[in-house]
Design an enzyme around this catalytic site. Structure first.
Site, PDB file in Angstrom:
ATOM      1  N   PHE A 156       0.872  -1.289  -0.039  1.00 56.36           N
ATOM      2  CA  PHE A 156      -0.005   0.015  -0.140  1.00 56.36           C
ATOM      3  C   PHE A 156       1.014   1.190  -0.172  1.00 56.36           C
ATOM      4  CE2 PHE A 156      -2.034   3.682   1.777  1.00 56.36           C
ATOM      5  CZ  PHE A 156      -3.488   3.439   1.022  1.00 56.36           C
ATOM      6  N   ASP A 241       9.447   2.939   2.080  1.00 54.52           N
ATOM      7  CA  ASP A 241       8.070   3.666   2.440  1.00 54.52           C
ATOM      8  C   ASP A 241       7.825   3.530   3.929  1.00 54.52           C
ATOM      9  OD1 ASP A 241       5.649   4.848   2.528  1.00 54.52           O
ATOM     10  OD2 ASP A 241       4.691   3.769   0.833  1.00 54.52           O
ATOM     11  N   LYS A 270       2.073  10.980   7.244  1.00 55.27           N
ATOM     12  CA  LYS A 270       1.256  10.748   8.369  1.00 55.27           C
ATOM     13  C   LYS A 270       2.009  11.471   9.755  1.00 55.27           C
ATOM     14  CE  LYS A 270      -1.102   6.969   6.759  1.00 55.27           C
ATOM     15  NZ  LYS A 270      -0.658   5.936   5.709  1.00 55.27           N
TER      16      LYS A 270
HETATM   17  C1  LIG Z   1      -1.042   6.074   4.368  1.00 54.00           C
HETATM   18  C2  LIG Z   1       0.166   5.476   3.476  1.00 54.00           C
HETATM   19  C3  LIG Z   1       0.482   6.066   2.223  1.00 54.00           C
HETATM   20  C4  LIG Z   1      -0.265   7.370   1.684  1.00 54.00           C
HETATM   21  O1  LIG Z   1      -0.397   8.526   2.431  1.00 54.00           O
HETATM   22  P1  LIG Z   1      -1.655   9.417   2.383  1.00 54.00           P
HETATM   23  O2  LIG Z   1      -1.134  10.721   2.973  1.00 54.00           O
HETATM   24  O3  LIG Z   1      -2.955   8.758   2.557  1.00 54.00           O
HETATM   25  O4  LIG Z   1      -1.499   9.846   0.616  1.00 54.00           O
HETATM   26  C5  LIG Z   1       1.716   5.643   1.691  1.00 54.00           C
HETATM   27  N1  LIG Z   1       2.327   4.747   2.181  1.00 54.00           N
HETATM   28  C6  LIG Z   1       2.120   4.080   3.003  1.00 54.00           C
HETATM   29  C7  LIG Z   1       3.031   2.899   3.668  1.00 54.00           C
HETATM   30  C8  LIG Z   1       0.826   4.369   3.921  1.00 54.00           C
HETATM   31  O5  LIG Z   1       0.795   3.790   5.117  1.00 54.00           O
END
Ligand SMILES: *Cc1c(COP(=O)(O)O)cnc(C)c1O
Length: 414
Positions: A156, A241, A270
């Site tokens: 994700f 990520d 986040k």
């Molecule tokens: C939440 C998330 C995203 C996307 O972040 P948004 O601020 O919702 O666009 C990307 N990578 C990971 C691992 C995430 O948990």
């Protein structure tokens, strides 16, 4: 953290409507791209949220880790207030006096050289993809428009058109093609498959050090070190990520710290916004981010002074090490509690720091149903897939609060 002392609802003009009325109004006027639990939050402090009717809940989701420091952490709120009174937005057409300190702090915290500030997580991932491709053409010498990026199944990384192009979740993809080419999907936690997918066109490997949305999937020990060794040997960038796994959640500043690995590129988001504003960043070695030149990438809001002030305050909190320590210590309590529940409604779990994916016996209900029952006990959580729920409280939670949420889980599974 103290809970809100107010017990009687104070609707004011803002929440003159009941939860039920507000939910109905949302259903008719908002796009249905979410299926929220039926709770309408009106105020919050620390780990506690309060709904329109004054009912209190322990927030065991923490905004998918956007609220690692809890709701309205006093130092973050103070930093935001101070900045609101000075300067909020300039655009990057001009310099602002907050951005340098933010970039220096984040580079120091992560041990990488340069920062590209953006707003949302998906934007950071998009930006990392662009940077990796540019690096591949300019530094590695990949033929024009041929760059490939190796990603993991069940990833994700966000919701944009390019990012859903390499999702393996049908719900995320179906109806949204045509998809962007240039991605190769390999199984997670499988170094041999990753190596087989890498060739002379490969710019980068992009993975989550722990797969959050997939259900807090922790790879085998040695996987991240293996990815580092493989990408170094083959001349490929390692992009981690850490948007959900990073910034204290797992008991260390970054999840890659558990294997003492330093990727070439990190995406953060986040919790970087302190639960106040969206703040994300690509952090990378100078040789990588240095490929960007004026006009090639940007964002009207990225690096704005309000975001930079909040982001700097977040970095300052993390510099103390206190949140990482709490996550590591209380992570033991969480893991022990889930071990005790195994066989009593829990069929499996994965836990690192204050972050757990809990597989509930499907006979007891879906993750959604368990989440609704926990809501009835004053605990807010979110399901991921099927019968898996995720626990990710603010890192400010006390041991007693954590234990009471485990007791509530035991009750709803009993
Ligand atoms: C939440 C998330 C995203 C996307 O972040 P948004 O601020 O919702 O666009 C990307 N990578 C990971 C691992 C995430 O948990």
């Amino acid at each position: 953290m103290t809970a809100p002392t107010r017990t009687a609802p104070d609707h004011g003009s803002r929440s003159a409507r009941s939860s039920q009325e507000l939910i109905r109004a949302e259903e008719s006027s908002l796009a249905h791209n979410y299926h929220p639990l039926p709770v309408v939050v009106a105020r919050a402090e620390g780990v506690w949220v309060e709904d329109v009717e004054g009912r209190r809940y322990l927030d065991m989701l923490a905004g998918y880790s956007a609220l690692n420091f809890g709701h309205r952490h006093p130092e973050l709120i103070a930093a935001a207030h101070r900045q609101l009174d000075e300067l909020t937005l300039t655009s990057r057409a001009f310099h602002n006096d907050r951005l340098a300190g933010f970039a220096e702090g984040l580079a120091e915290l992560t041990g990488l050289g340069m920062v590209l500030p953006m707003n949302t997580g998906a934007e950071a991932v998009e930006s990392a993809i662009k940077v990796a491709r540019k690096w591949a053409y300019e530094v590695k010498g990949v033929a024009p428009d041929q760059a490939t990026i190796v990603v993991a199944a069940d990833n994700f990384h966000g919701r944009t058109t390019t990012i859903v192009s390499f999702s393996s979740d049908p719900t995320a993809r179906e109806g949204f093609g045509p998809f962007a080419p240039g991605f190769r999907v390999v199984p997670y936690n499988d170094l041999a498959a990753m190596e087989a997918a890498i060739d002379e066109t490969t710019a980068a490997v992009l993975i989550e050090p722990i797969q959050g949305e997939a259900g807090v999937i922790i790879p085998d020990d040695g996987y991240l070190r293996g990815v580092r060794e493989l990408t170094r040997r083959t001349g490929v960038l390692f992009i981690a990520d850490e948007i959900q796994s990073g910034l204290g959640r797992t008991g260390t500043t970054l999840a890659v710290d558990h294997e003492s690995v330093r990727p070439d590129v990190l995406t953060l988001g986040k919790a970087l916004g302190g639960g106040i504003v969206p703040v994300s960043a690509v952090v990378a070695d100078r040789e990588v981010l240095g490929v960007l030149r004026p006009g090639e990438h940007g964002s009207t809001f990225g690096g704005n002074p309000l975001s930079a002030a909040v982001g700097t305050a977040v970095v300052d909190l993390l510099r103390t090490g206190e949140f990482q320590r709490r996550a590591a210590e209380l992570g033991e309590v969480l893991g022990d509690g889930l071990a005790r529940l195994t066989g009593k409604g829990v069929v499996g779990y994965r836990c690192r720091g204050l972050w757990a994916g809990v597989d509930v016996d499907p006979a007891l209900g879906t993750g959604r149903e368990v989440s609704e029952r926990l809501m009835g006990e004053g605990i807010l959580v979110k399901d991921t897939h099927g019968s898996t729920i995720r626990l990710a409280p603010p890192l400010t939670i006390t041991r007693e609060e954590l234990e009471s949420s485990l007791a509530a889980l035991e009750k709803v599974l009993g």
